[in-house]
Enzyme design. Sequence first.
Site, PDB file in Angstrom:
ATOM      1  N   ARG A   1     -11.605  -0.698  13.745  1.00 28.87           N
ATOM      2  CA  ARG A   1     -11.415   0.186  12.595  1.00 28.87           C
ATOM      3  C   ARG A   1     -12.252  -0.385  11.454  1.00 28.87           C
ATOM      4  NH1 ARG A   1      -5.414   0.821   9.959  1.00 28.87           N
ATOM      5  NH2 ARG A   1      -5.802  -1.371   9.463  1.00 28.87           N
TER       6      ARG A   1
ATOM      7  N   LYS B   1       0.838  -1.213   0.000  1.00 35.02           N
ATOM      8  CA  LYS B   1       0.000   0.000   0.000  1.00 35.02           C
ATOM      9  C   LYS B   1       0.870   1.259   0.000  1.00 35.02           C
ATOM     10  CE  LYS B   1      -0.538  -0.474   4.973  1.00 35.02           C
ATOM     11  NZ  LYS B   1      -1.359  -1.037   6.039  1.00 35.02           N
TER      12      LYS B   1
ATOM     13  N   MET C   1       8.273  25.191   0.673  1.00 33.45           N
ATOM     14  CA  MET C   1       7.451  24.228  -0.041  1.00 33.45           C
ATOM     15  C   MET C   1       8.299  23.289  -0.916  1.00 33.45           C
ATOM     16  SD  MET C   1       4.040  24.902  -2.314  1.00 33.45           S
ATOM     17  CE  MET C   1       2.995  25.367  -0.946  1.00 33.45           C
TER      18      MET C   1
ATOM     19  N   TYR D   1      12.116  32.240   5.606  1.00 30.89           N
ATOM     20  CA  TYR D   1      10.870  32.878   6.060  1.00 30.89           C
ATOM     21  C   TYR D   1      10.923  33.215   7.542  1.00 30.89           C
ATOM     22  CZ  TYR D   1       8.534  31.685   1.683  1.00 30.89           C
ATOM     23  OH  TYR D   1       8.169  31.598   0.371  1.00 30.89           O
TER      24      TYR D   1
END
Length: 361
Positions: A133, A39, A315, A266
């Site tokens: 779950r 997964k 970012m 920043y």
Amino acid sequence: MCERTTRAWIEFSREALRHNAALLRGRLPAGCELMPALKADAYGHGAAAVARELMGMGVRAFCVATAQEGAALRESGVRGVILVLGYTGEQDIPLLTRHDLTQTVVDLDCARRLADRGEPVRVHIAVDTGMHRLGVRCEELEQLCALLRSAPLRVEGVFTHLCAADGVSSRERAYTRAQAAVFREAVRRLRAAGCAATKTHLLNSAGLLHYPELGGDYARVGIALYGTLSTREELSRCGLELRPALSLRARVSSVRLLRRGECAGYGMDFVAPRDTVLAALAIGYADGLPRALSGGAGGVLLHGCRAPIVGRICMDQTLVDVTDVGGVRAGDTATLIGEDGGQSIHVCDVAAQAGTIANEI
Ligand SMILES: *Cc1c(COP(=O)(O)O)cnc(C)c1O
């Protein structure tokens, strides 16, 4: 393996994967096979490449989170069982038969939706033994069997998921044993009700390492196969020589000299305590680098030396202090996870610095 123009990349070690798979196979209880968890793109390693390597080692069953992941694996040539562990919405249900995927019955409602289609979908029944779950609750098992008797679904397995197998406390150990006992009882009742599920499975990585005696036909191993466990403590406790299969690297995009007292990034967060050589790396939080590694929490390797991350991670860019490294130039390769010149950064250390577990990294 990468062109100089690449910003940032992962390197997947097939040798490490094979080593880990062999090591884990050696721990399997009698009659149990690996069912690797692929997964989330094989925990970031690349599901197709991981599956290909494991197929070469004779692995014949895999599990994924979604039908889309399963379909993509089939399209890249993966054969054998592909079990979809999670919820499949109406839109994706046709993928199950089209790609011969095995769907988990995540609850009664899911069983009804699958049955209503009247197609011979392969299924494994998930039993909720305490994680709460997904899974059919024990008091609903007979109802489930009645439903399955009148549906064309092909029940080929029954499984559960352990939620505290990595724990060391007596509460966690007792809970795990209780889950296993509830599971055994559920399998017995399903069989008694004529629901002849052939395969059973309940071990994940921690389950296999700490409770191999619980057995089963498959061990759904994820994190350990990729060469780590969730934390350093777990890793040292397991006593296995697992080898991390993933390295993360990024290109140095620019280098500059800062005078003492100048700031960077920043919020002017970093203020140079001395004349400082600063390198910008072409990787940031949009690439998955946790922003929590900002301000010196994390670091990288350059030319085999450690360089701290300074200022706030951006970012798509990150600043590192390379004053003590020397000779860093644009185009150089920084290592964020992995080895460089005899030094290494382990994913568990990155996880600890970012306040999370290796799985999320
Ligand atoms: C992710 C997952 C696994 C694999 O877990 P690891 O701890 O990575 O070995 C096994 N079973 C289920 C149901 C899962 O969701």
